[in-house]
Scaffold this motif. Sequence first.
Motif, PDB file in Angstrom:
ATOM      1  N   LYS A 197       0.834  -1.213   0.000  1.00 56.15           N
ATOM      2  CA  LYS A 197       0.000   0.000   0.000  1.00 56.15           C
ATOM      3  C   LYS A 197       0.862   1.254   0.000  1.00 56.15           C
ATOM      4  CE  LYS A 197      -1.885  -1.184   3.935  1.00 56.15           C
ATOM      5  NZ  LYS A 197      -1.274  -2.483   4.222  1.00 56.15           N
ATOM      6  N   THR A 198       1.783   1.311   0.965  1.00 55.81           N
ATOM      7  CA  THR A 198       2.625   2.498   1.070  1.00 55.81           C
ATOM      8  C   THR A 198       3.480   2.673  -0.181  1.00 55.81           C
ATOM      9  OG1 THR A 198       2.671   2.201   3.448  1.00 55.81           O
ATOM     10  CG2 THR A 198       4.350   3.615   2.515  1.00 55.81           C
ATOM     11  N   THR A 199       4.015   1.552  -0.664  1.00 56.67           N
ATOM     12  CA  THR A 199       4.863   1.633  -1.856  1.00 56.67           C
ATOM     13  C   THR A 199       4.067   2.202  -3.038  1.00 56.67           C
ATOM     14  OG1 THR A 199       5.987  -0.319  -1.025  1.00 56.67           O
ATOM     15  CG2 THR A 199       6.413   0.292  -3.293  1.00 56.67           C
TER      16      THR A 199
ATOM     17  N   VAL B 187       1.941  10.194   4.225  1.00 57.50           N
ATOM     18  CA  VAL B 187       2.479   8.935   3.756  1.00 57.50           C
ATOM     19  C   VAL B 187       3.155   8.240   4.925  1.00 57.50           C
ATOM     20  CG1 VAL B 187       4.040   7.835   2.123  1.00 57.50           C
ATOM     21  CG2 VAL B 187       2.825   9.908   1.474  1.00 57.50           C
ATOM     22  N   GLU B 188       2.704   7.078   5.249  1.00 57.82           N
ATOM     23  CA  GLU B 188       3.250   6.249   6.326  1.00 57.82           C
ATOM     24  C   GLU B 188       3.034   6.821   7.721  1.00 57.82           C
ATOM     25  OE1 GLU B 188       7.224   5.300   5.152  1.00 57.82           O
ATOM     26  OE2 GLU B 188       6.854   3.172   5.360  1.00 57.82           O
ATOM     27  N   ASN B 189       3.644   7.966   7.980  1.00 54.69           N
ATOM     28  CA  ASN B 189       3.492   8.580   9.297  1.00 54.69           C
ATOM     29  C   ASN B 189       3.247  10.054   9.079  1.00 54.69           C
ATOM     30  OD1 ASN B 189       4.144   6.393  11.156  1.00 54.69           O
ATOM     31  ND2 ASN B 189       6.133   6.448  10.151  1.00 54.69           N
TER      32      ASN B 189
ATOM     33  N   LEU C   3      -4.402   9.501   2.576  1.00 54.13           N
ATOM     34  CA  LEU C   3      -4.044   9.300   3.977  1.00 54.13           C
ATOM     35  C   LEU C   3      -3.653   7.837   4.177  1.00 54.13           C
ATOM     36  CD1 LEU C   3      -6.948  11.341   5.604  1.00 54.13           C
ATOM     37  CD2 LEU C   3      -4.610  12.102   5.220  1.00 54.13           C
ATOM     38  N   ASP C   4      -2.380   7.634   4.478  1.00 53.21           N
ATOM     39  CA  ASP C   4      -1.868   6.286   4.690  1.00 53.21           C
ATOM     40  C   ASP C   4      -2.030   5.972   6.179  1.00 53.21           C
ATOM     41  OD1 ASP C   4      -0.673   3.894   4.223  1.00 53.21           O
ATOM     42  OD2 ASP C   4       1.348   4.689   3.908  1.00 53.21           O
ATOM     43  N   GLU C   5      -2.939   5.065   6.485  1.00 43.32           N
ATOM     44  CA  GLU C   5      -3.232   4.679   7.866  1.00 43.32           C
ATOM     45  C   GLU C   5      -3.442   5.868   8.791  1.00 43.32           C
ATOM     46  OE1 GLU C   5      -0.693   1.562   9.159  1.00 43.32           O
ATOM     47  OE2 GLU C   5      -0.369   0.905   7.106  1.00 43.32           O
ATOM     48  N   PRO C   6      -4.463   6.660   8.505  1.00 41.01           N
ATOM     49  CA  PRO C   6      -4.652   7.896   9.267  1.00 41.01           C
ATOM     50  C   PRO C   6      -5.189   7.661  10.677  1.00 41.01           C
ATOM     51  CG  PRO C   6      -6.461   7.610   7.746  1.00 41.01           C
ATOM     52  CD  PRO C   6      -5.515   6.473   7.500  1.00 41.01           C
TER      53      PRO C   6
HETATM   54 MG   LIG Z   1       2.373   1.076   4.926  1.00 41.15          MG
END
Ligand SMILES: [Mg+2]
Lengths: 489, 310
Positions: free
Chosen positions: B43-45, B83-85, B156-159
Amino acid sequence: MRKLTNLIINEYVKVFAKISTVIMLIAIAALAGIYTFANYQSVQQEKRWQTSDTSSQLETYDQIIARERSVQSPGWEIRVERYTYERDHRIDLYDGNWKDLAVANAFDHKSNALAAETESEKARLEQAANDMIATVEKDDWKNYVNLLIRLVNQNPILSAEEKEAQLWTLNYRLTHDVKPGNAYFGYNIYSNDDQADWRNNALVMLESAKQTMNEQYAKAVADRETNALAEAEYAVAINTYRLENEVNLFTTTHTGNQYLGQSGKTPGVNFWTVFSGSANKYIIMFIGVLLIIVAGSAISSEFSSGTVKFLLINPVKRWKILAAKYISVLTMAVIMLAVFYLLNALLTIAFFGVTGLTAPHLSVAGGNVVTGSSFLYVAWQYLLAGVVVVTTATFSFSLSSLVRNSALAIGLGVFLTLSGELVTVLLAESLKADWIRYILFANTDLGGIMNHSTLFVGQTLPFALCVIGVYMAVFLLTAWDGFMRRDVR
Amino acid sequence: MDIVLKINSLTKFMGGRKIIDNISFETYAGEVFGFLGPNGAGKTTTIKMALGMLDSDGGEMEICGLNVRKKFEKAMVNVGGIVENPETYGYLTGLQNLRQYKRMRAGVTEERIQEVVRFVGLENRIKDKVKKYSLGMRQRLGVAQAILHKPKLLILDEPTNGLDPAGIRELRDMLKKLAHEDGVAVLVSSHLLSEMELMCDRVGIIANGRILGVKSTKDLMNEAAGNQKIVRFTVGETGKALAVLAEMSLSAANVTSQTFDLPVESDTQASEVNIRLIQAGVPVMGITPLERSLEDIFLEITGEGGNQIA
Ligand SMILES: [Mg+2]
Ligand SMILES: Nc1ncnc2c1ncn2[C@@H]1O[C@H](COP(=O)(O)OP(=O)(O)OP(=O)(O)O)[C@@H](O)[C@H]1O
């Protein structure tokens, strides 16, 4: 353009929000203070030493006399006679005034008289010695100078040229009221009101430079060793200019020139020796370390903390971010050098006063002395020292673009700054190879190169700047390539 | 509906492995798109490649019709995100962080900053250094930063990572409002499916670098209802019960000393099993039908990927 300016503002905000930056800035300011204070202290120390009491001086004479008696090296009897005379007449051992020189001169004549081949020569020398002692006892230095003039005229060994040089000095003494004295000790470097003293200093050095020129001229033709000759010539021009134009304090680029007074700058310790000394590359190196910290973490820390994603999610091309970071390093270098320059000027005024603030910068071009601004000269020195600072910061910047670890980029940068010149000198001395002149650090002492003290023969400022330019280009290309192609992982 | 983000056969190799394998999907204005997958799914990639932070080894991505590689600045004007964090400078205050962002974006005013700060509920702490923030507070700051310039595409990556229940709820409502009322295309990635179920209009499921399917949340739930049911039996002794099941050529899951779960075709089959157990002398204390959530479907679809990092 507005975007770039904003990016640069961002960089500044980040750098100055870090406590480490603030601490470093305070440390640099403290260093400037310590440097000036240390100079001030050494002057105070010297003053205390100069006014040491006479009873200990008597003891020193006794010790010297006792040693001469026990060692009994050739001519000791005369020397014992001389020191005894000096002790009994309370001639100050340390101030090297004209009486001290006259007594020494008289006893030299006495010992020469002992070795004289003819009776008439012996009588002449003894007469001269007695006349000298007489001037000392009458406390009449002008008569002593007149005596010297007579002796120069009588001296059969001196060439016409040498005679002229010595007579010029002696006549200057008479017309300008300058007592003879030892150039270093007799010149009371800490009092600015005794105008005669700087003149004596200049006269002594002028004479010694002229003497070197006479000796070196013959030698130079044979050996082609022109360096000493050039130095002497330079000093003759400068010192003559000073004496003719009443220039006491001055600055000059020829710091290594032995005929230009203490450390080649204005004689003694004053505003200009301290202030131009602050352009010292080792002091400016501290600014360099701060810049290396800023440059070395500029990119790597964004990657290691992940904030590069914060940057790259914006509508700004990568090269703009890189340019903004580098421009902020550059402008910071210039601003910090300027602030450091002002700070040092103010601190030096605070400790050493404003005397001599208007001292000119003297240099020789085509045999003529050219005057300039000493403030500009020191600024120029700062700028030259700043070039190294910027170069090493650029090196760290390029590393910063390649690695994630800021400590590595910073550490290597600092290591290079501290050891670069030393290693280059060691290499140059051990390998004696010509290619070493292309090593970055063979060219970074621009202040030294400008002041004509170079590691390699014919190392000129343009050459050094070219070499530095090539290295900078390589560093910047590396940084650019590294950052443009770097993946955010 | 307008396509806002278009990902077309994206591929990426990393360390000799194909980490992203020919991924294509689209997100539309006015919808919340859920990007679901287990840890290490990619997902992040994918998001990083979509934003040009990572070079792809094939494929194209467009934002509002603008190729990210060729028209980077123009494309990125429309994007906001985490992204990510939530990446922020710890030594700066929340406000200083937002101002950093403001300087990189056109048209963000001080008033807008104040508005967003109030919106994410950070007005009391915005002048504190971010390193003193809790994870949830940083997440809120990240959201504030992402929506500061009113982007057309919000990624939003894992918001919900680190948010408290109230915060999750607020975020959910906020994202829905942004999508449904303001027409923003929202892309949310997560492996917390229970809440995706509540906020996403469509879901793309990714595992081992491949898209396994893109469906509307409603369709997914319907499929769930139409399929097998799972019934939990509570019995005196599971050992005997399993023997009975074997006779009927059925197999149970999640077996404990007192319970087991059994997939059944219908209620009749469940009662049949009940009768056989009692006949065999196995006391049956309870039969409960288990709700099949998106979670189960997800695990089912992603298979191994659900509990094994590829
Ligand atoms: Mg990720
Ligand atoms: N720098 C890297 N080098 C090699 N492989 C990597 C790198 N970064 C990620 N990967 C691999 O890429 C795959 C996808 O990672 P990614 O971070 O995209 O997963 P994700 O779906 O975001 O997972 P999570 O839910 O844990 O955040 C993983 O298998 C991971 O091991």
